[in-house]
Design an enzyme around this catalytic site. Structure first.
Site, PDB file in Angstrom:
ATOM      1  N   ASP A   1      -2.657  -5.275   0.462  1.00 40.22           N
ATOM      2  CA  ASP A   1      -2.140  -6.571   0.885  1.00 40.22           C
ATOM      3  C   ASP A   1      -2.820  -7.116   2.134  1.00 40.22           C
ATOM      4  O   ASP A   1      -3.156  -8.308   2.198  1.00 40.22           O
ATOM      5  CB  ASP A   1      -0.623  -6.512   1.077  1.00 40.22           C
TER       6      ASP A   1
ATOM      7  N   MET B   1       0.817  -1.210   0.000  1.00 46.52           N
ATOM      8  CA  MET B   1       0.000   0.000   0.000  1.00 46.52           C
ATOM      9  C   MET B   1       0.853   1.263   0.000  1.00 46.52           C
ATOM     10  O   MET B   1       2.062   1.216   0.181  1.00 46.52           O
ATOM     11  CB  MET B   1      -0.932  -0.003   1.208  1.00 46.52           C
TER      12      MET B   1
END
Length: 486
Positions: A237, A80
């Site tokens: 994730d 991210m």
């Protein structure tokens, strides 16, 4: 039918091929390199992600050609917060500034000053790792390049653009930019304006389980698919890991012991607690949110220590045996890249304390494992201040391969941990599940169940719980010393 999940991590890209019974037919991984050209900087070349993804798809095709050819959908998971800055031809203008980059500390204060409602809109305190402060840094330090920006994408969205030709992002990853109104699940014009950007520079938004375009026809033919696979919106994730583990009901928790560390709790609504540096983001599924404590150097700490000692991680762990009987006499603070929860301080640095002439490598290795566990304990306390107690969690991530480390974590956190088979494919597996949902429209609760097989249970050891509770007080003093040395 079959589906592919691709997880664009920091140290590697993982990909799996899953059949209609949710069994992993093939899996592969491609290593990635992080560049640190200056202190606090952390960057990657977006082109390396594309090469790794295409290589991984070729690996899956070679391992299971029939199932690969008939693949119906692909889901992407990814690291991210990274800032991929594109020009008018969708070419990267510079290397991606990663999630663990700490250069934009001053810009965090500037962002919150420019938009005083920032925390109310985004549910999060501004941190250097988030995307928006990075853009303020670029505007200040690379103004000519900033003026050329036509699109800003997160890492997996850039990979999605290359594979499909469409700029699309989903809610869980978008939550980590500081440009999303997390409660309403839409871009915030106020937060964009505070960064000198507008909505035209953002990708379209979808939910993680929704369709998000098909693979480019030419690329699908080249790779050998019967027809271009449909892409799902995908997930950041950790949200992908939650989908893979079945953490899709309010109260469900998991612990990710990857390069970074995360303690996650699914919530039915938007429940921010920015004052403790707890993240409050959208989930990858509609109508769900989550809270996280985030620790920047978890398994990365053991990797660093392995590089320093010249031994592999496996060698270091094997030398400790299968159990510990007491805390290490050495203390370690795992702030190699600063820390998020609860400190929000990119300048903090790690270190060892209480070293003596008698100190050996094994004591220091154990201290590394315990230091990461103590950081998780900080995060657990912050999360519990934002809700009820967390009594148990499923574990995923590369560090979860170590039963010793999980035993230490269980005693330090005083909570039960569950390890399922194939924990390392959690995010990729969740991405494959999102691909299936996008293709079939099935009920997410029926597909996003707990992993197959019986979990291995790691229970707190009562004598160690008491010993670690006492040692935690000493460790906190070492952590405060780390802050004082800035």
């Amino acid at each position: 039918m079959s589906f592919i999940g691709i997880d664009l991590g920091t140290s590697s890209l993982k990909a799996i091929l899953v059949d209609g019974q949710q069994r992993v037919v093939a899996d592969t991984a491609r290593a990635l390199t992080v560049h640190r050209p200056q202190p606090l900087w952390s960057e990657q070349e977006p082109g390396d992600w594309v090469a790794a993804a295409l290589g991984a798809l070729h690996d899956l095709r070679d391992a299971a050609p029939s199932a690969f050819r008939l693949c119906r959908g692909i889901g992407l998971s990814g690291q991210m917060h990274g800032a991929v800055l594109l020009d008018e031809a969708d070419r990267p203008l510079r290397p991606c500034i990663l999630w663990n980059d700490g250069r934009a500390s001053a810009e965090c204060a500037a962002l919150e000053a420019a938009e005083p409602a920032s925390r109310a809109i985004t549910g999060n305190i501004a941190m250097p790792g988030f995307t928006a402060p990075k853009l303020l840094w670029v505007r200040r330090h690379e103004p000519a390049l900033f003026r050329r920006i036509r699109k800003v994408l997160l890492p997996k969205a850039y990979l999605h653009l290359v594979l499909t030709g469409e700029a699309i992002e989903e809610m869980s990853d978008a939550s980590g930019t500081l440009w999303l109104d997390v409660g309403s699940r839409d871009w915030s014009q106020r937060m964009l304006a505070a960064t000198g950007l507008d909505r035209s520079q953002m990708p379209a938004l979808v939910e993680g389980s929704q369709p998000a375009g098909r693979m480019r026809a030419d690329l699908a033919r080249e790779l050998g698919f019967d027809s271009p696979p449909l892409f799902a919106g995908g997930a950041g994730d950790n949200a992908a890991g939650a989908v893979g583990l079945g953490a899709v009901a309010a109260g469900a928790s998991f612990l990710s012991l990857g390069t970074s560390g995360v303690l996650w709790r699914t919530t039915a609504g938007f429940e921010p607690r920015a004052d403790r540096a707890v993240h409050a983001f959208c989930h990858a599924l509609p109508g769900l949110w989550h809270q996280m404590s985030v620790h920047l150097s978890a398994a990365a700490s053991l990797n660093w220590w392995a590089n320093v000692t010249g031994h592999t991680e496996a060698e270091l762990l094997a030398a400790l045996g299968e159990t510990v009987t007491a805390p290490s006499p050495v203390l370690f603070t795992p702030y190699l890249s600063g820390e998020r929860t609860p400190h929000n301080d990119p300048q903090m640095r790690g270190g060892f304390a209480r070293l003596g002439h008698e100190t050996g490598r094994n004591a220091m290795t154990q201290a590394v494992l315990e230091g990461v566990a103590f950081a998780f304990r900080d995060g657990k306390a912050a999360l519990e201040s934002a809700g009820g107690p967390i009594m148990e969690a499923v574990v995923i991530g590369g560090g979860a391969r170590s039963g010793l480390w999980l035993s230490i974590l269980a005693s330090v956190l005083d909570m039960r941990l569950h390890r399922y088979p194939q924990t390392e494919t959690g995010a990729a597996f969740g991405a494959a599940r999102l691909a299936r949902l996008a293709c079939t429209g099935e009920n997410s609760g029926e597909i996003c169940t707990q992993p197959l097989g019986s979990p291995e249970i790691f229970n707190p050891q009562r004598d160690l719980v008491a010993a670690y509770r006492e040692r935690y007080d000493d460790w906190q003093s070492a952590a405060e010393f780390s802050r004082a040395l800035q």
